[in-house]
Design an enzyme around this catalytic site. Structure first.
Site, PDB file in Angstrom:
ATOM      1  CB  SER A  31    -100.172  -0.544 -91.371  1.00 45.24           C
ATOM      2  OG  SER A  31     -99.675  -1.853 -91.119  1.00 45.24           O
TER       3      SER A  31
ATOM      4  CE1 TYR B 112     -96.424   1.789 -88.437  1.00 40.57           C
ATOM      5  CE2 TYR B 112     -97.368  -0.414 -88.562  1.00 40.57           C
ATOM      6  CZ  TYR B 112     -96.909   0.730 -89.185  1.00 40.57           C
ATOM      7  OH  TYR B 112     -96.939   0.824 -90.562  1.00 40.57           O
TER       8      TYR B 112
END
Length: 246
Positions: free
Chosen positions: A141, A155
């Site tokens: 990501s 995250y």
């Protein structure tokens, strides 16, 4: 560009979203594909049936990416069925956003288990049977490099860890001609992140191109990295984010 026709790919978390699009793309490029799902059994079986056309075979296998035995068994099963493995796409991931005081340790452990430990376990199991010259592609990501909202610290940490793991594994596997790369999506329109959500205009404001990407954008890059032509790209973390990180 060379072809992945008749190659064998294993994709974690392939029943929906970006994973589903990757399954679709690699099979349309001529690869036989095994993919995992955790909950979406009907969708997974429907996808496998739809894409298996006599030219390629696509199979769905139930597995929890946080469960070492589950993911190892799925890879063993795929290898048993196809007799080969050329491409691994570590796509399965979870995101549970919370501000620091509200982060639950169970949620922390779940994200680490799926997003980091699961990637390592799948890679270790796949590399043991993968053909030399294979391809390992991790879906990371852009959050590994830039977080734009509070609440995404854990995250972001897991995706930064994947980028570091990628660099190390690229060294470990280079002697076998196996490349290891990470694809780092920015804002991509999915069911979980629609381009018409209440936060979409804010998100677009951070993106140089001012728009969301598509699942197809990610699948196209994965297909390129899976291809024999990408043999001199390894250890890379490639942002595909419309200029979120620039």
């Amino acid at each position: 560009m060379e072809s992945i026709k008749n190659k064998v790919a294993f994709i974690t978390g392939g029943s929906r979203g970006i994973g589903q699009e990757i399954v679709r793309k690699l099979s349309l490029e001529g690869a036989n594909v095994a993919f995992t799902y955790s909950n979406s059994e009907n969708e997974a079986n429907q996808l496998a049936s739809e894409l298996s056309d006599g030219q390629v075979t696509v199979i769905a296998l139930k597995a929890d990416n946080a469960d070492e035995i589950s993911i190892r068994d799925a890879i063993d099963k795929a290898f048993e069925i196809f007799g080969s493995l050329d491409i691994l796409v570590n796509n399965a991931g979870v995101a549970i956003n919370a501000l620091l005081p509200d982060v639950k340790i169970d949620d922390f452990d779940r994200m680490v288990g799926v997003n980091i430990r699961g990637v390592f376990v799948a890679t270790q199991a796949a590399a043991a049977v993968m053909n030399d010259g294979g391809r390992i592609i991790n879906i990371g990501s852009a959050a590994a490099e830039r977080t734009i909202f509070p609440g995404g610290a854990v995250y972001a940490m897991t995706k930064a860890a994947v980028a570091g793991l990628t660099r190390g594994l690229a060294r470990d596997l280079a002697s076998r001609g196996i490349t290891v790369n990470t694809v780092q999506p920015g804002p991509i329109e999915t069911e979980m992140n629609p381009a018409d959500s209440q936060f979409a205009d804010i998100i677009r404001g951070f993106v140089a191109m001012g728009q969301y990407g598509t699942k197809s954008d990610i699948a196209e890059l994965v297909a390129f990295l899976a291809n024999p032509s990408s043999k001199y790209i390894t250890g890379a973390s490639i942002n595909i984010d419309g200029g979120l990180v620039c």
